[in-house]
Structures are given as structure tokens and as C-alpha cells.
Design an enzyme around this catalytic site. Structure first.
Site, PDB file in Angstrom:
ATOM      1  CD  GLU A 109      -2.518   1.783   0.322  1.00 13.75           C
ATOM      2  OE1 GLU A 109      -2.438   2.982   0.000  1.00 13.75           O
ATOM      3  OE2 GLU A 109      -3.252   0.962  -0.270  1.00 13.75           O
ATOM      4  N   GLY A 142     -22.807  17.584  -8.814  1.00 17.58           N
ATOM      5  CA  GLY A 142     -23.058  16.151  -8.783  1.00 17.58           C
ATOM      6  C   GLY A 142     -24.105  15.800  -7.741  1.00 17.58           C
ATOM      7  CB  VAL A 181     -23.803   8.229  -3.192  1.00 17.41           C
ATOM      8  CG1 VAL A 181     -23.507   7.974  -1.721  1.00 17.41           C
ATOM      9  CG2 VAL A 181     -24.822   7.224  -3.706  1.00 17.41           C
ATOM     10  N   GLY A 197     -18.271  11.687  -9.226  1.00 17.53           N
ATOM     11  CA  GLY A 197     -17.944  10.262  -9.255  1.00 17.53           C
ATOM     12  C   GLY A 197     -16.462   9.996  -9.061  1.00 17.53           C
ATOM     13  CG  HIS A 224     -45.105  -2.472  18.191  1.00 17.67           C
ATOM     14  ND1 HIS A 224     -45.362  -1.595  17.158  1.00 17.67           N
ATOM     15  CD2 HIS A 224     -45.767  -1.985  19.275  1.00 17.67           C
ATOM     16  CE1 HIS A 224     -46.150  -0.622  17.593  1.00 17.67           C
ATOM     17  NE2 HIS A 224     -46.405  -0.839  18.880  1.00 17.67           N
TER      18      HIS A 224
END
Length: 459
Positions: free
Chosen positions: A35, A176, A179, A263, A436
Site C-alpha cells: 500500500e 453532482g 451519493v 464520481g 414493536h
């Protein structure tokens, strides 16, 4: 200089890469994980985790403003962005430390440095070569921009820049309405910014079911978040106090800054993939349904593989590839079976096909849809949230789509995922007992109604 030969050499330590490494190590394979930045990649350090922390800080601000509605006397004095950033960075640091511990405990060889594929079975890092019987490409993605639109990190920024701001912008234009754009618009509005979203497509969150998009747009109008849909960006220029943005139709908008959220692109340039014969398309690595590339024993996972760019997709692909390499013959991943969540206010969570896509696939006369309004859900009223659970099913067949809008509905996607992936019929889900009062109960109510026996809903 050459190192030892490993069972698996992984280039990229983000969601897909480290998931591959951890699962491969569990399967007693020797692993080297490479990495160039920090273990955990974009999701942990510049994406999923810090953005959700920012959104939660915004939620606390909104709750403080609205506390009087619950009989609680409180006053929002202001937003201390240094404190917000300290909280956000603290969450990231804790998770980062934990992830480092997992990798160390798994006895994975971790190499920090920029790697390059220099042979079909070899990655080179700073002059040292790591050879693998299998290679996994997992180099992730970067924030895209548009031709001619340069990011300066001050007035025209990406999501990475936005997460490091030392202030709440007084005003912002978000380019944009997907999301990333919707989440930042939501967070900034909660923290006190004036926000306008510019989207070239006809609606916000255009990949979601149309009813979900409309619900978010209604909620955003109510919250004072502006948006211009069907309005492509044309140009940006600096002003004395920020930026001026021109959009289609001759309209201009001004704000302190422009966030470019159009994006993410695959990080595949300059790392040797094409030179070693890996088949590519528009920068993405092409794979078969077993995530094999065009080069034998070379796999790819995560954002560089065409499809949904989601961390949990990367995790699952990483697990799949490790098991494939180990000869476990795992079942292929159904892309439509991957849950999707937008963590705005309100949240949007979905599984499977939209109503429009279901009609395309099965024919309009073969598809049924039912929308259960959260107005009939006790916990949603306690939370003072609005929204719905929408089910899409094949006539006399299983549920093929679940679409939810409202506060915290992202926490309901787990059951929705089981319903879709196990091809459940409404009558089968209707038999299950949902506690509930919970929002989870709304999923049960929707299935009761679609099964022809509604309880807290009209037929």
C-alpha cells in the site's frame, strides 16, 4: 533486488485489498500486502468513515436546533469545526489502529510504498520485487473531475479536500447529485451552510428508484437545500469571495466554494497493468465472474472493477478471491444482491431492482409494487421522520427490489438483503415476527400488505 515468493501478492491496501489479505491468511496462504498510502485506503481515511462522522455531527446539530419539539430546552451556540474534525479523526484513528493490529496478528507481510506490476507475477516496490503464485490488483479509485475543471483545493475542491476544511463554508455549490454530492450537501446544510446541488441528470440519486429520488428532493426542499437538475455544468470562474458557476440555460450561481462530486475513477494509470497484458476498458480492469483478469493467476477487486464502487463490495470480492485462490470454489457474487445506502438526511437504502428495471426485465404486467408509508410506523413517528418502504415483486413470485427512505433506514438493509438474496416471497416474510415499535417493523408491515393482509396500512 528480489524477495521471497508468496502465495498471494496484493497491490493496494484498501477495502478490497486488505479483505483479500486477511481471508487469505486465514486460509494459511502466505501474503504480502502493498500500500502506497495508509492501510484502509480511501474508505477508512478519506471516504466512508470520515464522511459518516461528519454527517453524524450534522445530525447532532439538527437535533439540538429541533430539541424544543421533544420538550428539551437546548440552544445551538455554534459549530466548532476543529472539534468536529477532532471527533472525525479520532474515529478514523481508532479504526486504523485496529486494522493495523488485525494485519499484524495475521502475520501478513505489509509493505508501505508505491508498487508497480513489472511482470504477470511480480510487483516492484522501491527496487524490491515481490513475486506471487497469484497477484491481486486492488488499487482503488480517485475523485474525478470534468475536462477543463481544475481542482485547486481551496475554491474548487474534491471530497478529500472537503473532509479537511477547517470551517463550515458559508455557501457551497455541489457539482453532482449522486451519493457523494447528496451526502456532503446534507452534512453541510446541517452544519449551517447554504447549499445548491447542480446535477446534469433529471433527478437527484438517479441510480435509485424514482420514488426514492422524489422523496429526497421533497425533503431537501423542506430543509432549504437547493438543487438544479437537468442542468449540465458549463464553467467556473473565481470571484472576490469565492466562485461563479455557469450552468446550462444561461444561469449562474455564486458561492464560497465548489465541491466537485461527479464520481470516482479507477486508479490504474502508471502501475503497469496494460504493459503486462491486463485487459482494460476506460481505465477499469476487466474480469470474469470469478474476478480473474485476462492474465492467468492475476485477479482484480474493488473500485477498479466495473460496477458499484462500494467498500462492502470490495470486502466481499476480497473474501471471494482469497477463497478462489485457496480452491474453495466460492459462489459468484450477484452484483444486484449488494446493498446500497446514501447516508443523507433522510437516508436512502436499497436492494435489488428498481421498479423501472424490474419492468424492463420481467415486463410491466408481471411486476407489482407496494409503498408502505412510515407515517404508520410508531418508531418513525417517535423519531419524527418521514419516508417509506417500497417493495417490488414479480407477480406470484419473489421480492426483487426493496427501496427505503427515512432516518436510519440504512440499518434495515440487512434484512432487506436476506429477503432479496434468498428470493423470499411476501407471504414468507409476512410470517416473521418483527419487534414493536421498531422501524424494522415497517419491512414486516410492507410484506404483510403485499401478501394481502395489511395490518397498520391500507390495502
Amino acid at each position: 533486488m528480489s524477495g521471497e515468493t508468496f502465495d498471494v501478492v496484493i497491490l493496494g491496501g484498501g477495502s478490497g485489498g486488505y479483505a483479500t489479505a486477511l481471508r487469505a491468511a486465514q486460509l494459511d496462504l502466505s501474503v504480502v500486502l502493498i500500500e502506497k498510502d495508509k492501510l484502509g485506503g480511501t474508505c477508512l481515511h478519506r471516504g466512508c468513515i470520515p464522511t459518516k462522522a461528519l454527517l453524524h455531527a450534522g445530525e447532532v446539530a439538527d437535533q439540538t436546533r429541533e430539541s424544543d419539539a421533544f420538550g428539551i430546552k437546548a440552544e445551538l451556540i455554534g459549530v466548532d469545526m476543529a472539534g468536529v474534525n477532532a471527533y472525525k479523526d479520532g474515529v478514523v484513528a481508532k479504526l486504523y489502529k485496529g486494522l493495523q493490529g488485525l494485519v499484524k496478528a495475521a502475520k501478513i507481510t505489509y509493505v508501505e510504498g508505491a508498487g508497480r506490476l513489472v511482470a504477470p507475477d511480480t510487483v516492484e516496490v522501491d527496487g524490491t520485487r515481490y513475486t506471487g503464485r497469484n497477484v491481486v490488483l486492488a488499487t482503488g479509485s480517485y475523485s474525478r473531475t470534468l475536462p477543463g475543471l481544475e481542482l485547486d483545493g481551496k475554491r474548487v475542491i474534491s471530497s478529500e479536500h472537503a473532509l479537511n476544511l477547517d470551517r463550515v463554508p458559508t455557501s457551497a455549490i455541489v457539482l453532482g447529485g449522486g451519493v457523494i454530492g447528496v451526502e456532503f450537501a446534507s452534512a453541510w446544510r446541517s452544519l449551517g451552510s447554504e447549499v445548491t446541488i447542480v446535477e446534469a441528470l433529471p433527478r437527484l440519486l438517479a441510480a435509485e428508484d424514482e420514488e426514492a429520488s422524489k422523496a429526497v428532493e421533497r425533503a431537501f426542499r423542506k430543509r432549504g437545500i437547493g438543487f438544479k437538475t437537468g442542468k449540465p455544468f458549463e464553467k467556473v470562474e473565481p470571484t472576490d469571495n469565492g466562485v461563479r458557476v455557469a450552468i446550462a440555460g444561461g444561469e449562474t450561481l455564486e458561492a464560497e466554494l465548489l465541491l466537485v462530486a461527479v464520481g470516482r475513477g479507477p486508479t490504474t494509470a502508471g502501475v503497469g497493468y496494460e504493459e503486462q497484458g491486463v485487459k482494460m476498458e476506460r481505465g477499469f480492469v476487466l474480469t470474469d465472474d470469478r474476478l480473474r483478469t485476462s492474465v492467468p493467476n492475476v485477479f482484480a477487486v474493488g473500485d477498479i472493477v466495473p460496477g458499484l464502487q462500494l467498500a462492502h463490495r470490495g470486502f466481499q470480492q476480497g473474501i471471494f478471491v482469497a477463497e478462489e485462490i485457496a480452491g474453495k470454489n466460492p459462489a459468484p457474487i450477484d452484483e444486484a444482491g449488494i446493498p446500497r445506502v446514501t447516508y443523507s438526511d433522510p437516508e436512502v437504502a436499497s436492494m435489488g431492482l428498481t421498479e423501472a428495471k424490474a419492468k424492463e426485465k420481467y415486463g410491466a404486467d408481471k411486476v407489482q409494487a407496494y409503498n408502505y408509508n412510515l407515517g404508520g410506523n410508531g418508531k418513525s413517528q417517535i423519531l419524527r421522520t418521514q419516508g417509506f418502504v417500497k417493495l417490488v415483486r414479480v407477480a406470484d413470485g419473489p421480492v426483487v427490489g426493496v427501496h427505503m427512505v427515512g432516518a436510519r433506514v440504512g440499518e434495515l438493509i440487512g434484512e432487506a438483503q436476506l429477503i432479496y438474496n434468498w428470493e423470499a416471497y411476501p407471504a414468507e416474510v409476512a410470517q416473521l415476527v418483527h419487534a414493536h415499535p421498531t422501524q424494522n417493523e415497517a419491512l414486516g408491515e410492507a410484506h404483510l400488505a403485499l401478501a394481502g393482509k395489511p395490518l397498520h396500512a391500507h390495502a
